[in-house]
Design a protein around this motif. Sequence first.
Motif, PDB file in Angstrom:
ATOM      1  N   ILE A  60       0.994  -1.241  -0.047  1.00 30.99           N
ATOM      2  CA  ILE A  60      -0.219  -0.097   0.130  1.00 30.99           C
ATOM      3  C   ILE A  60       0.890   1.162   0.048  1.00 30.99           C
ATOM      4  O   ILE A  60       1.319   1.349   1.001  1.00 30.99           O
ATOM      5  N   GLU A  88     -10.052  -0.305   6.125  1.00 26.81           N
ATOM      6  CA  GLU A  88     -11.548   0.065   5.245  1.00 26.81           C
ATOM      7  C   GLU A  88     -12.579  -1.031   5.686  1.00 26.81           C
ATOM      8  O   GLU A  88     -14.126  -1.057   5.581  1.00 26.81           O
ATOM      9  N   ARG A 143      -9.581  -4.059  -6.359  1.00 23.43           N
ATOM     10  CA  ARG A 143      -8.644  -4.875  -5.536  1.00 23.43           C
ATOM     11  C   ARG A 143      -9.368  -6.460  -5.506  1.00 23.43           C
ATOM     12  O   ARG A 143      -8.269  -7.035  -5.864  1.00 23.43           O
TER      13      ARG A 143
END
Length: 604
Positions: A89, A97, A147
């Motif tokens: 990331i 999240e 994703r």
Amino acid sequence: MSVVTPGDNPARQRLRKALQRAPLFADLEAHSMVAVERELTLLVLPGGAPLFRQGEPADAVYVVASGCLGVFRHEEEGNPDEPLLMAEIPPGNIVGEMSLLSHSQRTRSVAALRDSEVWRLARGSFDKLTSRHPEVLPTLMRSVAVRNAMGPTKRRRQPRTFAILPTGVSTPAARFAVMLAAALGRIGSQVQMLGPESMDRDPEWFARCETESSFVLYRGDPTATEWTELCLRQADCLVVVRAADDDLPTRLPFEIETAQSGAVFHRRRELVLLHEGHDPKPGTTAPMLAGGLYGQHHHVRLDIHADVDRLARLLTGHAVGVVMAGGGARAFTHIGVIKALRTSGVPIDQVGGTSMGAIVAASVASRWPDDEIASHFRAAFVDSNPLSDYTLPLISLYAGRRVTRLLRLSFGEKEIEDLILPFFCVTANLTTSNADIHTVGKLWRWLRASVSIPGVIPPFNEAGEVHVDGGVIDNFPVRAMRRTGRGVTIGVDIDTGGALAAGAGVMEPWSPWQFFRRLIWKRNETLPIPSIVAILLRSALVASAARAAEDRQAADLLIVPPMTHIDLLDWTSFDAAVEVGYRTTMEALDKAKATPTGARLFVA
Ligand SMILES: Nc1ncnc2c1ncn2[C@@H]1O[C@@H]2COP(=O)(O)O[C@H]2[C@H]1O
């Protein structure tokens, strides 16, 4: 981890940049953004530190402002210190999240891959934000969906940042680092080397160096300075460099341990042993391996550039591994394969094999030139037959002493750890019913075990366990090579077709008279039935055929020289076997040149 409350400083400027890119905030009006900003708290995570762990309750979402985080999955059967890296990331992304949206526990562990700044938005603020500004949700959901659609990364992530850690002030680490940087430059386009002068740079600067370069070398100090600590936190891979002649005990590995304690994941640790003008002396490597602290060790002769090039490929997952199957006299074909690979400029960085394939692999790992390999094998198998010391067949037909003597003569007291190239061989452990992969220990002993065809040569006993020819379970260990995760695998399998044939009719035991008649008058006549050695050898290989078929699939480049015209025990067909190996490999390489595998083979 430390919590900081900055004013309008560089960290806040980095936050603003990150917020503009993050899917949760990108659609917000300027005044709402300012309101969100007030609710964020800054966390500074040193490389290796956890942000949260899989299964924990979710209490916040995070924005990455600098450095890089990793998302890790802990596998039930895997080593808890080596979770699988699912994703990186980088700055401008949010993390954490999913469990807030689904009101569940953390689905993965998240940790800093290097020194990082992340901003925390507590659950209460997140809920407030999404109820006041529901327009942020579709973008957020879209990013999660994209994703998930991509699925997990299939390939292991290869390190790009390396900490070079000398074990002493006299270690020629600077010279080594320059050579390694040049070798890495032949793989990637841009290499940066950072030294203690970069100590005061901020995390964003380091992050920029890493994104702008293919590889970054952090040149550590020989002692545990602040800079060395930073190198340990920043690097994907710790490369401990030691002069092989230096017999002083080193404290460095324990310093690494301290610096790494509490880390979620395990950074790859490699040991480089530098040799000045000579090969490793037999038995001197194992004591330097600090009881398994290192994932792999490498011998580098500083005057030989090929050694540093090989190291660079092994460190970055660009290496070429060659796997050689067993197959009696047919395995001579590997000698031709090696010659063809070397002639064509394909680097051979690591080798492994089973049975006779393991012996050829050991001679390659010892860096014998082609002529020497051929003359050794010719002298051992063609000029004299190692299978001629008949014995009372209580354990086996042959005593196996000639094979043992030949292996000791060829490889001396060398241990596998002393070999210049990483090497493994396979034995079938009859005590545990496993195929054992050997990467440590006396070379001749494990080779002797790897060729012990049951009933033909006595098994080899080690620590109360009985080992026989690896071909009984795993004759073509391609997957064992792939598990090293260091690059492409060339598999050379032995075609065992046509290995055994017999005349029609039931095979009854011969009477003593028939034996006597044959011995006196018909010695040179071809037997209408297979010999006991042929039957035992074929029986040893037959069970691993199904497994070998799967290994053929796993090879990046598969080479199967057509060998059915050569008998498994026909040692005199040496030249024909070598020739067919050479020819088949040249043809295979020619075809592979235009393929993606070919591009990876000819990288050097
Ligand atoms: N495959 C993935 N790629 C990138 N990020 C992921 C992936 N899987 C999970 N995550 C992130 O890792 C976080 C783990 O905690 P959460 O489940 O709260 O939210 C998750 C996502 O933010």
